[in-house]
Design an enzyme around this catalytic site. Structure first.
Site, PDB file in Angstrom:
ATOM      1  N   LYS A  81       0.813  -1.218   0.000  1.00  0.00           N
ATOM      2  CA  LYS A  81       0.000   0.000   0.000  1.00  0.00           C
ATOM      3  C   LYS A  81       0.845   1.266   0.000  1.00  0.00           C
ATOM      4  CE  LYS A  81      -1.136   0.917   4.811  1.00  0.00           C
ATOM      5  NZ  LYS A  81      -2.246   1.216   5.711  1.00  0.00           N
ATOM      6  N   ASP A  82       2.112   1.157   0.299  1.00  0.00           N
ATOM      7  CA  ASP A  82       2.989   2.325   0.258  1.00  0.00           C
ATOM      8  C   ASP A  82       3.645   2.512  -1.104  1.00  0.00           C
ATOM      9  OD1 ASP A  82       2.415   2.821   2.915  1.00  0.00           O
ATOM     10  OD2 ASP A  82       4.103   1.637   3.637  1.00  0.00           O
ATOM     11  N   ARG A 129      -8.360   8.334   4.118  1.00  0.00           N
ATOM     12  CA  ARG A 129      -9.273   7.224   3.862  1.00  0.00           C
ATOM     13  C   ARG A 129      -9.980   6.789   5.146  1.00  0.00           C
ATOM     14  NH1 ARG A 129      -8.845   1.974   4.915  1.00  0.00           N
ATOM     15  NH2 ARG A 129      -6.737   2.251   5.695  1.00  0.00           N
ATOM     16  N   ARG A 130      -9.206   6.641   6.225  1.00  0.00           N
ATOM     17  CA  ARG A 130      -9.819   6.211   7.482  1.00  0.00           C
ATOM     18  C   ARG A 130     -10.693   7.315   8.054  1.00  0.00           C
ATOM     19  NH1 ARG A 130      -4.144   3.563   9.163  1.00  0.00           N
ATOM     20  NH2 ARG A 130      -4.493   1.500   8.269  1.00  0.00           N
ATOM     21  N   ARG A 147       0.899  10.913  13.980  1.00  0.00           N
ATOM     22  CA  ARG A 147       1.946  10.363  13.121  1.00  0.00           C
ATOM     23  C   ARG A 147       2.882   9.489  13.907  1.00  0.00           C
ATOM     24  NH1 ARG A 147       5.532  12.307   8.844  1.00  0.00           N
ATOM     25  NH2 ARG A 147       5.657  10.051   8.883  1.00  0.00           N
ATOM     26  N   ARG A 153       2.413   5.467  17.847  1.00  0.00           N
ATOM     27  CA  ARG A 153       0.976   5.762  17.886  1.00  0.00           C
ATOM     28  C   ARG A 153       0.301   5.125  19.094  1.00  0.00           C
ATOM     29  NH1 ARG A 153      -1.035   6.238  11.617  1.00  0.00           N
ATOM     30  NH2 ARG A 153       0.989   6.864  10.830  1.00  0.00           N
ATOM     31  N   CYS A 241      -2.422  12.347  -3.657  1.00  0.00           N
ATOM     32  CA  CYS A 241      -2.743  11.445  -2.556  1.00  0.00           C
ATOM     33  C   CYS A 241      -3.539  12.169  -1.481  1.00  0.00           C
ATOM     34  CB  CYS A 241      -1.455  10.876  -1.995  1.00  0.00           C
ATOM     35  SG  CYS A 241      -0.194  12.121  -1.812  1.00  0.00           S
TER      36      CYS A 241
HETATM   37  N1  PBG Z   1       0.439   3.761   6.630  1.00  0.00           N
HETATM   38  C1  PBG Z   1       1.682   3.133   6.946  1.00  0.00           C
HETATM   39  C2  PBG Z   1       1.639   1.655   6.827  1.00  0.00           C
HETATM   40  N2  PBG Z   1       2.083   1.040   5.718  1.00  0.00           N
HETATM   41  C3  PBG Z   1       1.895  -0.308   5.876  1.00  0.00           C
HETATM   42  C4  PBG Z   1       1.352  -0.530   7.112  1.00  0.00           C
HETATM   43  C5  PBG Z   1       1.053  -1.871   7.640  1.00  0.00           C
HETATM   44  C6  PBG Z   1      -0.109  -2.536   7.003  1.00  0.00           C
HETATM   45  C7  PBG Z   1       0.098  -3.125   5.657  1.00  0.00           C
HETATM   46  O1  PBG Z   1       1.098  -3.816   5.419  1.00  0.00           O
HETATM   47  O2  PBG Z   1      -0.753  -2.927   4.797  1.00  0.00           O
HETATM   48  C8  PBG Z   1       1.178   0.716   7.738  1.00  0.00           C
HETATM   49  C9  PBG Z   1       0.653   0.967   9.084  1.00  0.00           C
HETATM   50  C10 PBG Z   1      -0.815   1.327   9.159  1.00  0.00           C
HETATM   51  O3  PBG Z   1      -1.428   1.733   8.159  1.00  0.00           O
HETATM   52  O4  PBG Z   1      -1.373   1.238  10.255  1.00  0.00           O
END
Ligand code: PBG
Length: 310
Positions: A81-82, A129-130, A147, A153, A241
């Site tokens: 997702k990154d 998104r969240r 962050r 967190r 984004c």
């Molecule tokens: N936003 C950062 C991020 N990038 C990947 C993950 C872990 C979850 C994954 O592998 O999809 C996270 C942490 C999160 O969103 O809480």
């Protein structure tokens, strides 16, 4: 015996993911050795700014990709997702291993669920998104940006003024902390996951055929197909984004890929959502994207862009 150098960010999650991939590769019993090289990216150094303001997710990834071009490292393990949805010339995502839990995890201090939280409670997230989906469900809650990596967190939830935070279940699962701390897992109907959430993408140079052949051995066909649909959707809608975008696909029994995707306004008041299934993952992703753009998602994207003066 070839030695393969794997670049990794220094966070607990990144190192855990990289070590997991190494252990999967070692199980194959092939003549390769693995070495981890830690890379501290700019994104890891900047902690107090909204990630989207300092260049978005791409920030972490770009420096690691540069190290691959420079042959300082041979490959890297990213959270899928990154990874930006477009292709990076000269590099390839050689492998997408089996996905773990794609859901978002809701963690509240009081143990109250998203439905039960009192009005005015503060939910910490730095994901548009969240926050849009939480506000769509509970417009009476307050969102505050938070962050830092997972550990930071969770500490902020205990020490600062947050009533709840939302994290990816996958990240928690990988670092081994799920059950005791999660209040509830949010089903995709409530919080549709990010494109690629819970999956890894292993990237290497596109001309390193020996390594590509090795990495293909830990590719998971179902995860590769479903995330391909999600990423095709993302690629088509992406106008920066700064917009809440979500997408999650699953494999149907007949082998077709079923994608549900959404685009929302940041306040959660407008939500464009659609589910479609088909044989070809890229075609499903593109089709869902064009329908949503036609239904009004395009105006939401343009509006947000205008406000940001892009
Ligand atoms: N936003 C950062 C991020 N990038 C990947 C993950 C872990 C979850 C994954 O592998 O999809 C996270 C942490 C999160 O969103 O809480």
């Amino acid at each position: 015996m070839r030695k393969i150098v794997i670049g990794s960010r220094r966070s607990n999650l990144a190192l855990t993911q990289t070590k997991w991939v190494i252990s999967e590769l070692e199980k194959l019993g092939l003549p390769f050795e693995f070495e981890i090289k830690e890379i501290v990216t700019k994104g890891d150094k900047i902690l107090d700014v909204t990630l989207s303001k300092v260049g978005g997710k791409g920030l972490f990834v770009k420096e690691i990709q540069k190290a691959m071009f420079d042959k300082e490292i041979d490959m890297s393990v990213h959270s899928l997702k990154d990874l930006p949805s477009g292709e990076t010339e000269g590099l390839t995502i050689a492998s997408v291993p089996k996905r773990v839990d794609p859901r978002d995890a809701f963690i509240s201090e009081s143990g109250k669920t998203l439905k039960e939280l009192p009005a005015g409670s503060i939910v910490g997230t730095s994901s548009l998104r969240r926050s849009a989906q939480v506000l769509a469900e509970r417009p009476d809650l307050e969102i505050q940006w938070i962050r830092g990596n997972i550990d930071t967190r969770l500490r902020k939830l205990r020490e600062e003024n947050f009533d709840a935070i939302i994290l990816a279940a996958a990240g928690l699962e990988r670092v081994g902390w799920t059950d005791d701390i999660v209040t509830e897992f949010l089903e995709p109907e409530v919080s549709l996951p990010a494109v690629g959430q819970g999956a890894l993408g292993i990237e290497c140079r596109a001309d390193d055929h020996e390594l590509i052949d090795l990495l293909k051995k830990i590719n998971d066909a179902v995860t590769a197909r479903t995330t391909a649909a999600e990423r095709a959707f993302l690629h088509k809608v992406e106008g920066g984004c700064q917009v809440p975008i979500a997408g999650h696909a699953k494999m149907l029994e007949d082998g077709r890929v079923e994608l549900t995707a959404l685009v929302a306004s940041p306040d959660g008041k407008q939500v464009f959502k659609r589910t479609e299934a088909g044989e070809d993952p890229a075609a499903v992703g593109e089709s869902v994207a064009s329908v949503l753009l036609g239904e009004g998602a395009k105006e939401v994207l343009d509006q947000v862009k205008q406000e940001l003066d892009l």
